[in-house]
Design an enzyme around this catalytic site. Structure first.
Site, short mmCIF file in Angstrom:
data_model
loop_
_atom_site.label_atom_id
_atom_site.label_comp_id
_atom_site.label_asym_id
_atom_site.label_seq_id
_atom_site.Cartn_x
_atom_site.Cartn_y
_atom_site.Cartn_z
N LYS A 180 9.91 54.54 -14.52
CA LYS A 180 9.53 53.53 -13.28
C LYS A 180 9.44 51.80 -13.74
O LYS A 180 8.13 51.56 -14.40
CB LYS A 180 8.93 53.65 -11.92
CG LYS A 180 9.18 53.06 -11.21
CD LYS A 180 8.21 51.88 -10.80
CE LYS A 180 7.66 51.05 -9.68
NZ LYS A 180 8.47 49.28 -10.22
N VAL A 237 -4.36 50.00 -9.13
CA VAL A 237 -3.14 51.26 -9.26
C VAL A 237 -3.81 52.27 -10.19
O VAL A 237 -2.84 53.21 -10.09
CB VAL A 237 -2.09 50.43 -9.37
CG1 VAL A 237 -0.67 51.29 -9.91
CG2 VAL A 237 -1.51 49.60 -8.78
N GLU A 255 -3.50 53.16 -19.34
CA GLU A 255 -3.40 51.86 -20.06
C GLU A 255 -3.66 50.76 -19.09
O GLU A 255 -3.01 50.60 -18.55
CB GLU A 255 -2.82 51.18 -20.93
CG GLU A 255 -2.98 52.68 -22.12
CD GLU A 255 -4.27 53.11 -23.05
OE1 GLU A 255 -4.69 52.27 -23.37
OE2 GLU A 255 -4.24 54.11 -23.85
N CYS A 289 -3.33 42.95 -22.27
CA CYS A 289 -4.39 43.61 -22.63
C CYS A 289 -4.92 43.09 -23.51
O CYS A 289 -6.42 43.38 -22.73
CB CYS A 289 -4.12 45.23 -21.42
SG CYS A 289 -3.32 45.65 -22.59
N GLU A 390 -11.19 40.99 -15.22
CA GLU A 390 -9.57 40.63 -16.36
C GLU A 390 -8.85 39.06 -15.06
O GLU A 390 -8.60 39.64 -14.42
CB GLU A 390 -8.89 41.54 -16.67
CG GLU A 390 -7.60 41.75 -16.92
CD GLU A 390 -6.67 42.86 -17.80
OE1 GLU A 390 -6.18 43.57 -16.33
OE2 GLU A 390 -6.46 43.15 -18.42
N1 LIG Z 1 -2.95 46.40 -19.31
C1 LIG Z 1 -2.10 46.11 -18.85
O1 LIG Z 1 -1.09 45.71 -19.45
C2 LIG Z 1 -1.40 45.62 -17.70
C3 LIG Z 1 -2.84 44.63 -16.63
N2 LIG Z 1 -2.19 43.70 -15.23
C4 LIG Z 1 -3.71 43.99 -14.91
O2 LIG Z 1 -3.07 44.17 -13.19
C5 LIG Z 1 -3.09 42.93 -12.91
C6 LIG Z 1 -2.07 42.54 -11.33
O3 LIG Z 1 -0.62 42.94 -11.84
P1 LIG Z 1 0.85 44.46 -11.22
O4 LIG Z 1 1.74 43.90 -11.91
O5 LIG Z 1 -0.52 44.26 -9.96
O6 LIG Z 1 -0.22 45.55 -11.96
P2 LIG Z 1 -0.09 46.87 -11.26
O7 LIG Z 1 -0.88 48.07 -11.95
O8 LIG Z 1 -0.02 46.89 -9.63
O9 LIG Z 1 1.77 47.20 -11.86
C7 LIG Z 1 2.11 47.96 -13.30
C8 LIG Z 1 2.75 48.94 -12.48
O10 LIG Z 1 2.52 49.66 -11.64
C9 LIG Z 1 3.47 49.96 -10.38
N3 LIG Z 1 2.83 49.78 -9.31
C10 LIG Z 1 2.81 49.41 -8.36
N4 LIG Z 1 1.33 50.25 -7.20
C11 LIG Z 1 1.92 51.06 -7.61
C12 LIG Z 1 1.04 52.55 -6.50
N5 LIG Z 1 0.45 52.41 -5.51
N6 LIG Z 1 1.72 53.61 -7.35
C13 LIG Z 1 2.08 53.59 -9.09
N7 LIG Z 1 2.59 52.50 -9.05
C14 LIG Z 1 2.75 51.33 -8.79
C15 LIG Z 1 4.01 48.88 -10.67
O11 LIG Z 1 4.51 48.20 -9.31
P3 LIG Z 1 5.57 47.28 -9.60
O12 LIG Z 1 6.39 46.16 -9.93
O13 LIG Z 1 6.58 47.18 -7.73
O14 LIG Z 1 4.28 46.41 -8.53
C16 LIG Z 1 3.96 48.89 -11.87
O15 LIG Z 1 5.24 48.99 -12.51
C17 LIG Z 1 -3.05 41.74 -13.17
O16 LIG Z 1 -3.68 40.53 -13.13
C18 LIG Z 1 -3.92 41.84 -14.72
O17 LIG Z 1 -4.96 41.86 -14.53
C19 LIG Z 1 -0.92 44.29 -14.93
C20 LIG Z 1 -0.34 44.42 -16.04
C21 LIG Z 1 -0.35 45.20 -16.97
O1 LIG Z 2 -1.53 42.85 -28.01
C1 LIG Z 2 -0.99 43.46 -27.85
O2 LIG Z 2 0.32 43.57 -28.90
C2 LIG Z 2 -0.02 44.94 -27.00
C3 LIG Z 2 -1.04 44.25 -25.56
C4 LIG Z 2 -0.82 45.66 -24.81
O3 LIG Z 2 -0.90 46.15 -24.57
C5 LIG Z 2 -0.32 44.77 -23.41
O4 LIG Z 2 -0.39 44.15 -22.99
O5 LIG Z 2 -0.17 45.89 -21.75
#
Ligand SMILES: NC(=O)C1=CN([C@@H]2O[C@H](COP(=O)(O)OP(=O)(O)OC[C@H]3O[C@@H](n4cnc5c(N)ncnc54)[C@H](OP(=O)(O)O)[C@@H]3O)[C@@H](O)[C@H]2O)C=CC1
Ligand SMILES: O=C(O)CCC(=O)C(=O)O
Length: 488
Positions: A180, A237, A255, A289, A390
């Site tokens: 997904k 989430v 992660e 991240c 973050e």
């Molecule tokens: N560690 C990392 O690399 C990341 C961190 N983030 C952090 O999260 C913040 C918000 O970003 P956001 O994109 O909203 O992150 P989310 O945690 O909402 O999204 C990550 C994934 O989870 C899915 N998701 C959303 N809601 C649910 C749920 N209830 N159950 C299961 N899966 C779900 C999303 O789907 P959908 O596309 O439909 O939203 C997407 O595929 C960012 O500002 C950042 O701080 C975000 C992305 C990556």
């Molecule tokens: O720094 C990277 O190359 C990976 C970062 C990462 O895993 C993320 O943002 O989710």
């Protein structure tokens, strides 16, 4: 010159076929550099679509797990070759869909190729140990078995590398997968899936279901036929996904966020330290991240470092990632832009001093995009939101300290523990940092971002569920150990 075309309609990939969502509904995926451009239309699937994908994956798992690792590896080698051939097209889809610059998108796509090749090779490596039994006539050994169907919930910030670094180990160790992707980058995910299809991956082994996280993501985490869930995204989430998996006894791997510090010691090479701070903090518009967020500087070099940093930040060119003159693209979505702007406002409200940026990016060509200026604060105190949460945007918080001990204390003053860097030439300082820094990645004279695919990746504290992804560490999540005792 690529073959990528905008405004196509994409489908789910279930049981080896491209199928529309049962509802027939789609939604536009918008270019964050130009909100008026629809990159493609992606399915808004429902739970029935997800159930079909899980059923297909469950059926396909029976044969897939019986193949040898080398046979499974051959599919990954083929997928790598196709992705490599189509790298320009996939990278363009990524840049148009989430905004990172084309060279970054191309680099990420080629990283996906390398990850596929790495895990293809893992199919030939050992999966167990012989352990001496107390019975001299018995043979005791461990082997590893797949979890069954693995659910992959991926974010939008690395729309090729993250789905691949979760999917490739899942597949090589004999699992089948339902992916997904983030809805924000579902076009890019469909392009990756096309590469697997072209590589001849058997029907049902890898499935793609696009749709809202709250619908498809949560149904995947709760599905009784999904043996493991691997997630990257927000803490909020992630906790929900982990809770749902735990409640039904499934394995989970999370992660999540980071609040990554870089320490600039008094003896640091300041030019290199500035370069690393800018690259680590602002590449991909700070949406990693592992992005640098807290910049902790020994007071003796604070002014010199700040001056160099600010002068280089002024040179940063914002623009559409498709244009070769752009160094920093837009935020990936309007929601992400608003989050970043709200943190900038909070920084000011809570008393930090704005040194650079702080506003939406404006100027010719930026009008329709989700741009934000690279932003630097000083006078940041540990209780402030911009020092603790973050932001996932191009915002750096400068913190002055009097000693290395104070620097490490400030770096550790966080709920997160993903990545951390130090710039110093002193071996003692390096060793103290390696020993005392609570982070899954500690990097010396290197930026906080950038992970190597062959090394374990994951965080401490709230950054992860304490498992590790990538490299050979991936086998721990994607398999279960079986201890075998044989006596004739
Ligand atoms: N560690 C990392 O690399 C990341 C961190 N983030 C952090 O999260 C913040 C918000 O970003 P956001 O994109 O909203 O992150 P989310 O945690 O909402 O999204 C990550 C994934 O989870 C899915 N998701 C959303 N809601 C649910 C749920 N209830 N159950 C299961 N899966 C779900 C999303 O789907 P959908 O596309 O439909 O939203 C997407 O595929 C960012 O500002 C950042 O701080 C975000 C992305 C990556
Ligand atoms: O720094 C990277 O190359 C990976 C970062 C990462 O895993 C993320 O943002 O989710």
């Amino acid at each position: 010159m690529t073959t990528f075309q905008i405004e196509q309609t994409y489908s789910n990939y279930i049981n080896g076929e491209w199928v529309k969502a049962t509802s027939g509904e789609t939604e536009p995926s918008i270019n964050p550099a130009n909100r008026k451009e629809v990159v493609g239309y992606v399915p808004t699937s429902g739970v029935e679509d997800l159930n079909r994908a899980v059923a297909a994956a469950k059926e396909a798992a029976k044969d897939w797990r019986r193949l040898s690792g080398a046979e499974r590896g051959n599919y990954l080698f083929q997928a790598a070759n196709v992705l490599e051939r189509r790298a320009d097209e996939v990278a363009e889809a990524m840049t148009r869909e989430m905004g990172k610059t084309l060279p970054e998108a191309k680099g990420e796509t080629l990283r996906g190729v390398a990850i596929l090749r790495y895990y293809a090779g893992e199919g030939m490596r050992k999966t167990g140990d012989v352990i001496p039994s107390t019975d001299s006539e018995a043979l005791m050994f461990t082997t590893r078995v797949p979890l069954g169907v693995v659910g992959v919930i991926a974010p939008w910030n690395f729309p090729v590398a993250i789905p691949i670094w979760k999917t490739a180990p899942a597949l090589i160790y004999g699992n089948t997968v339902v992916l997904k992707p983030a809805q924000e980058t579902a076009v890019t995910a469909a392009k990756v899936m096309e590469c697997f299809e072209e590589a001849g991956i058997p029907a049902g082994v890898l499935n793609l279901v696009c749709g809202r996280g709250s619908v498809i993501g949560s149904a995947l985490a709760e599905h009784p036929d999904v043996g493991g869930i691997t997630f990257t995204g927000s803490n909020e989430v992630g906790k929900r996904v982990g809770g749902a998996a735990l409640a039904r006894g499934a394995k989970y791997q999370l992660e999540m966020g980071g609040k990554n510090p870089i320490i600039i010691a008094a003896d640091a090479d300041l030019d290199l330290a500035v370069e690393a701070t800018i690259s680590g903090g602002l590449k991909s518009t700070g949406q990693k991240c592992t992005a640098t967020s807290k910049v902790i500087i020994e007071r003796k070099v604070y002014d010199a470092f700040k001056e160099k940093l600010l002068s280089q930040i002024q040179e940063i060119r914002l623009g559409d990632g498709m244009s070769s003159g752009s160094w920093m693209g837009p935020c990936a979505s309007e929601g992400q832009l608003n989050t970043v702007l709200s943190y900038i406002q909070k920084g000011q409200d809570e008393g930090a001093v704005l040194l650079a940026g702080g506003k939406r990016g404006d100027g010719p060509g930026l009008e329709e995009g989700f741009y934000v200026q690279p932003t630097v604060f000083e006078g940041v105190e540990s209780h402030m939101s911009i020092a603790r949460e973050e932001i996932f945007g191009p915002v750096l918080a400068l913190i002055a300290v009097d000693s290395l001990e104070e620097a490490i204390e400030a770096a550790n003053d966080s709920d997160y523990g993903l990545s951390a860097s130090i710039y110093t030439q002193n071996v003692g300082a390096m060793l103290s940092f390696i020993r005392d820094m609570d982070a899954g990645l500690v990097r010396i004279n290197a930026e906080t971002a950038g992970v190597e695919l062959q090394a374990p990746f994951g965080g401490m504290k709230m950054s992860s569920s304490h498992s590790r992804e990538q490299g050979q560490a991936a086998i721990e999540f994607f398999t279960a150990i079986k201890t075998v005792f044989v006596k004739s």
